[in-house]
Design a protein around this motif. Structure first.
Motif, PDB file in Angstrom:
ATOM      1  N   LYS A  24      54.341  22.984 -42.007  1.00  0.00           N
ATOM      2  CA  LYS A  24      55.346  22.319 -42.834  1.00  0.00           C
ATOM      3  C   LYS A  24      54.688  21.650 -44.032  1.00  0.00           C
ATOM      4  CE  LYS A  24      59.556  21.216 -43.674  1.00  0.00           C
ATOM      5  NZ  LYS A  24      60.528  22.263 -44.022  1.00  0.00           N
TER       6      LYS A  24
ATOM      7  N   PHE B  22      55.655  17.693 -36.537  1.00  0.00           N
ATOM      8  CA  PHE B  22      56.914  17.869 -37.260  1.00  0.00           C
ATOM      9  C   PHE B  22      57.932  18.319 -36.231  1.00  0.00           C
ATOM     10  CE2 PHE B  22      60.103  20.143 -39.697  1.00  0.00           C
ATOM     11  CZ  PHE B  22      60.358  19.227 -40.711  1.00  0.00           C
TER      12      PHE B  22
ATOM     13  N   GLU C  53      62.118  19.066 -35.195  1.00  0.00           N
ATOM     14  CA  GLU C  53      63.472  19.376 -35.640  1.00  0.00           C
ATOM     15  C   GLU C  53      64.396  19.192 -34.450  1.00  0.00           C
ATOM     16  OE1 GLU C  53      63.963  22.585 -38.677  1.00  0.00           O
ATOM     17  OE2 GLU C  53      61.988  23.167 -37.888  1.00  0.00           O
TER      18      GLU C  53
ATOM     19  N   GLY D 286      68.223  15.630 -36.880  1.00  0.00           N
ATOM     20  CA  GLY D 286      67.492  15.781 -38.130  1.00  0.00           C
ATOM     21  C   GLY D 286      66.090  16.295 -37.891  1.00  0.00           C
ATOM     22  N   SER D 287      65.304  16.291 -38.943  1.00  0.00           N
ATOM     23  CA  SER D 287      63.930  16.764 -38.831  1.00  0.00           C
ATOM     24  C   SER D 287      63.011  15.851 -39.625  1.00  0.00           C
ATOM     25  CB  SER D 287      63.818  18.201 -39.337  1.00  0.00           C
ATOM     26  OG  SER D 287      64.179  18.274 -40.695  1.00  0.00           O
ATOM     27  N   GLY D 288      61.747  15.860 -39.256  1.00  0.00           N
ATOM     28  CA  GLY D 288      60.773  15.053 -39.971  1.00  0.00           C
ATOM     29  C   GLY D 288      59.458  14.959 -39.237  1.00  0.00           C
ATOM     30  N   PHE D 289      58.522  14.296 -39.875  1.00  0.00           N
ATOM     31  CA  PHE D 289      57.207  14.084 -39.279  1.00  0.00           C
ATOM     32  C   PHE D 289      57.278  12.894 -38.344  1.00  0.00           C
ATOM     33  CE2 PHE D 289      54.833  17.188 -41.509  1.00  0.00           C
ATOM     34  CZ  PHE D 289      55.470  17.341 -42.723  1.00  0.00           C
ATOM     35  N   THR D 290      56.561  12.991 -37.245  1.00  0.00           N
ATOM     36  CA  THR D 290      56.495  11.905 -36.282  1.00  0.00           C
ATOM     37  C   THR D 290      55.036  11.657 -35.921  1.00  0.00           C
ATOM     38  OG1 THR D 290      57.310  11.110 -34.153  1.00  0.00           O
ATOM     39  CG2 THR D 290      56.817  13.443 -34.303  1.00  0.00           C
TER      40      THR D 290
END
Length: 105
Positions: free
Chosen positions: A11, A79, A81, A85-89
């Protein structure tokens, strides 16, 4: 220091490829404040500082400043999803408490 999953590095590759200006990598740092004491910061780095810790994951350079490094030791960036939602963790074994946006060391 820290690691970046294969999913997260893919990503990041996509994001870096879309940047109009040159970027050397992803800067990860700790920001003081918030309900639990600290939060993570991530930004695209235009340059590398001499004192930075530098790691490379899937061809992506990750930079950490010396002040943030002790707090990020052993952390893992992923990353995700989900339906929300989606995003970096960031999963961090050093965090003893966290809320939806912050963590305490």
């Amino acid at each position: 220091m820290l690691t970046v999953t294969e999913v997260a590095s893919r990503k990041l590759s996509e994001i870096l490829a879309q940047q109009p200006e040159p970027v050397v990598g992803l800067r990860v740092h700790i920001v003081p404040g918030g309900c639990s004491g600290f939060s993570y910061g991530m930004s695209l780095a235009e340059r590398q500082e001499e004192s930075d810790w530098v790691g490379e994951f899937g061809g992506i350079r990750v930079l950490v400043d010396p002040e943030s490094a002790p707090f990020l030791e052993g952390a893992d960036i992923d990353f995700v999803e989900t339906i929300q939602g989606s995003g970096f963790t960031v999963r961090n074994p050093n965090a003893v408490k966290s809320c939806g946006c912050r963590m305490t060391f």
